[in-house]
Scaffold this active site. Structure first.
Site, PDB file in Angstrom:
ATOM      1  N   LYS A   1       4.538  -0.337  11.602  1.00  0.00           N
ATOM      2  CA  LYS A   1       4.465   1.055  10.369  1.00  0.00           C
ATOM      3  C   LYS A   1       4.280   1.981  11.409  1.00  0.00           C
ATOM      4  O   LYS A   1       4.798   3.447  11.438  1.00  0.00           O
ATOM      5  CB  LYS A   1       3.216   1.334   9.428  1.00  0.00           C
ATOM      6  CG  LYS A   1       3.346   1.978   8.802  1.00  0.00           C
ATOM      7  CD  LYS A   1       2.480   2.018   7.169  1.00  0.00           C
ATOM      8  CE  LYS A   1       3.181   1.033   6.759  1.00  0.00           C
ATOM      9  NZ  LYS A   1       1.736   1.050   5.353  1.00  0.00           N
TER      10      LYS A   1
ATOM     11  N   ARG B   1       5.113 -13.386   9.868  1.00  0.00           N
ATOM     12  CA  ARG B   1       6.101 -12.114   8.987  1.00  0.00           C
ATOM     13  C   ARG B   1       7.197 -11.971  10.017  1.00  0.00           C
ATOM     14  O   ARG B   1       7.421 -12.436  10.600  1.00  0.00           O
ATOM     15  CB  ARG B   1       5.122 -10.679   9.339  1.00  0.00           C
ATOM     16  CG  ARG B   1       4.767 -10.615  11.130  1.00  0.00           C
ATOM     17  CD  ARG B   1       3.442  -9.248  10.803  1.00  0.00           C
ATOM     18  NE  ARG B   1       4.166  -8.217  10.041  1.00  0.00           N
ATOM     19  CZ  ARG B   1       3.097  -7.804  10.434  1.00  0.00           C
ATOM     20  NH1 ARG B   1       2.035  -7.815  10.667  1.00  0.00           N
ATOM     21  NH2 ARG B   1       3.694  -6.114   9.376  1.00  0.00           N
TER      22      ARG B   1
ATOM     23  N   GLU C   1       0.659  -1.263   0.021  1.00  0.00           N
ATOM     24  CA  GLU C   1       0.392   0.049  -0.530  1.00  0.00           C
ATOM     25  C   GLU C   1       0.700   1.149   0.038  1.00  0.00           C
ATOM     26  O   GLU C   1       2.070   1.157   0.833  1.00  0.00           O
ATOM     27  CB  GLU C   1      -0.911   0.168   1.311  1.00  0.00           C
ATOM     28  CG  GLU C   1      -2.264   1.565   1.540  1.00  0.00           C
ATOM     29  CD  GLU C   1      -2.715   1.529   2.348  1.00  0.00           C
ATOM     30  OE1 GLU C   1      -2.043   0.437   3.226  1.00  0.00           O
ATOM     31  OE2 GLU C   1      -3.405   2.477   2.714  1.00  0.00           O
TER      32      GLU C   1
END
Length: 583
Positions: free
Chosen positions: A300, A290, A59
């Site tokens: 983030k 992950r 994104e």
RNA sequence: UGGGGAGUCGCCAAGUCGGUUAAGGCAACGGAUUUUGAUUCCGUCAUGCGUAGGUUCGAAUCCUACCUCCCCAGCCA
């Protein structure tokens, strides 16, 4: 220099692909050569030219970091190894947080890692027309409806993890009315939050993702690609699977938190097969765990906080785990790929020791970096019996590859040495300089420490020694001197000034996210600036040049200051068993 | 106490249908080479596969129960 493309590790995803390819070697996947639903090229026999397609779907609302690198290496790596293609697709369905600055940085970072998408660069926003028309299909088939509950009411109706949800009063709105409102939503007749489009699945499902997920919401916000064309935007779950299908993706690889979205992914695509928009075989989603690393954060939110609250100097601060950060730190792309190969891919939660990454960095830098002499904390060394004006010593640029040549190091009576290389009272096993001991000035002469002077605090100020004229490196018979220690040095009148950023871990503990407030775990010494002295050849370096400063570590030229002094960033230290032993 | 996942050496991680000695990497430790206490090279390193039972000639692999950890209740992705 020749970093062999490391062998692809075995992992569960590759096993799945191997099996698929073995069981179904004939490639029956139709593909128009560009993203398109099968309904638009029915009857055509066009086949996809490649056996598999993967995709990396960032994104564009932030910078790529090491966690993304794992996904990039997985997706592009698999595509390469199976002679398939990996698409770079921007998942840009939320115009509020996305912009083209991020797009550019992401493209640069993927390129920097050395991957190529062979023109398969797409945007989910390219598919807004398809997505919208398919939503109409869902409504027409009674599989979706416009809900006019407020977001709070929708939340209330959703139920909880342990209790089922309740149907919205708008759930059975007539198809024509749904269509009409959706059309008006699109035209901009409503404010945000007035209506949403939801799939009609099952409000009592134990899987919350199936409790009539929202697929369209109103956002009066300009989009970085489509501008003001739209004011209704599709949501992730709806967009992602359809984008995959339009692009003929075979393996849609994502992280573990999407595991319970997979049934929804399949539900949507199977409906679209029923509507005869897509054909089997459909893309399949597989999930892997992950990346987590010790002594760093990768979320983030936390990275944004570090930057916005100025705990670091921007997204490309060399202490940041962003790809722009590690690039500036001097981590070569090969080292990151090596790292990703070594950590493997599985579904187990894991936290990888940061030193594994550093080890990969050393491994990829060792062969390629020329060696240089730099003194961080100088102390003067005077050779009392040296009476030449000056001379030069040949220093090899790389110990393993003589073909890389040598450089000349000026040698004179007054030198600088590293203050840590001289100790008045050495511990057992210390074989550097101390009164009475003999060491070699690397590439130069063997010396014997004769005496020293101290300052008012008792710290050594000047070290005195005598040299052995017949011991010069490279001259006949010089090897008769057997010394344990080899130290580096600089001629004091030839040394140039340089500034060095000594970087260390950003966080003190292995798992800063485990702290109540991760900011309290920040390592206050993660950046230490030292004014150092370097060999003359360092005056000619350019930004991005990488070296090994002998006995210190690997460094990258960051910039030149206004006064002409070069600045180097420490990429990683050398392994040091002496320091380790004495801890 | 809903649903979805995971638990194999300090850190990762192989282990298709149960079959003699549980891959490999990193770390660690020992040694050799070395004008970087670097590099390189050799060697050592799980009678054990979350726990407890069971099936079997034989189980990390099958069955049962239990334990621990992770994810999910955005009109984020």
């Amino acid at each position: 220099m020749s970093n062999e493309p490391s062998k692809p590790g075995i992992n569960f995803i590759r096993n799945i692909i191997d099996n698929d390819l073995k069981n179904n070697p004939q490639n029956n996947r139709k593909w128009a050569g560009k993203p398109m639903p099968h309904s638009e090229f029915k009857g055509s026999t066009e086949q996809d030219t490649v056996a598999i397609r993967t995709r990396f779907p960032p994104e564009p609302n932030g910078y790529l970091h090491l966690g993304h690198a794992k996904s990039i290496c997985l997706n592009f790596g698999i595509a390469n190894d199976y002679h398939g293609l990996c698409h770079l697709r921007f998942d840009d369905t939320n115009p509020v947080s996305e912009n083209s600055e991020y797009v550019e940085s992401i493209i640069n970072s993927v390129r920097w890692l050395g991957f190529d998408w062979d023109n398969q660069l797409f945007y989910a926003s390219d598919y807004f027309d398809y997505l919208y028309s398919f939503a109409i299909k869902f409504i027409e088939n009674g599989d979706a409806y416009v809900d006019s509950l407020s977001s709070d009411e929708i939340k209330d109706h959703r139920g909880t993890l342990t209790s089922p949800g309740k149907n919205s009063p708008f759930r059975n709105r007539a198809v024509a009315e749904n269509l009409d409102i959706f059309e008006k939503m699109r035209k901009g007749n409503f404010k945000e939050e007035c209506h949403v489009v939801r799939l009609k699945i099952d409000m009592e499902s134990p899987n919350i993702n199936l409790r009539d997920p929202v697929i369209y919401r109103i956002r009066h916000h300009s989009h970085h690609k489509t501008g003001k064309n739209w004011c209704v935007y599709p949501m992730y779950d709806y967009t992602h699977c359809i984008s995959d299908a339009l692009e003929n993706i075979t393996y849609s690889l994502c992280t573990l938190e999407f595991e319970d979205h997979r049934v929804l992914y399949d539900w949507i695509l199977e409906k679209l097969v029923k509507y005869q928009i897509f054909e089997n075989p459909l893309p399949k989603q597989y999930e892997f765990s992950r990346l987590n690393l010790t002594h760093i954060v990768l979320s983030k939110r936390k990275l944004v906080q570090l930057v916005s609250e100025k705990y670091v100097d921007g997204w490309d601060d060399p202490r940041m785990p962003t790809l722009v950060g590690v690039k500036r730190r001097g981590y070569p792309p090969e080292s990151i790929k090596l790292f990703c190969d070594r950590i493997g891919v599985s579904k187990a939660d894991s936290i990888i020791d940061y030193s594994l990454l550093e080890d990969c960095v050393r491994e990829s830098l060792n062969n390629s970096c020329y060696r240089k002499f730099v003194i961080f904390n100088p102390i003067k060394l005077i050779i009392e019996n040296y009476n030449e004006a000056e001379e030069f010593c040949d220093a090899s640029n790389h110990p393993k590859t003589p073909e890389n040549g040598t450089r000349k190091l000026p040698f004179s009576k007054e030198l600088w040495i590293e203050s840590t290389d001289f100790l008045v009272n050495p511990p057992k096993g210390f074989f550097r300089l101390f009164p009475g001991n003999i060491v070699r000035l690397k590439f130069g002469y063997v010396i014997e420490c004769t005496r020293y002077e101290i300052d008012e605090n008792g710290n050594p100020l000047t070290v005195y020694c005598r040299y052995f004229p017949d011991s010069k490196s490279g001259t006949a018979g010089s090897n008769k001197y057997k010394v344990k220690g080899n130290i580096h040095w600089l001629s004091s009148k030839h040394a140039i000034k340089c500034e060095i950023n000594l970087f260390d871990r950003l966080f003190k503990s292995a798992n800063p996210s485990g702290c109540d407030n991760f900011l309290t775990d920040l390592n206050q010494n993660s950046k230490v600036i030292v004014n150092a002295l370097g060999e003359p050849s360092l005056a000619q370096t350019r930004k991005g040049d990488q070296f090994q400063f002998e006995r210190h570590g690997y460094f990258i030229m960051d910039d030149t200051k206004n006064n002409g002094i070069p600045v180097f960033n420490r990429t990683v230290t050398l392994r040091d068993t002496w320091v380790k032993k004495n801890k």
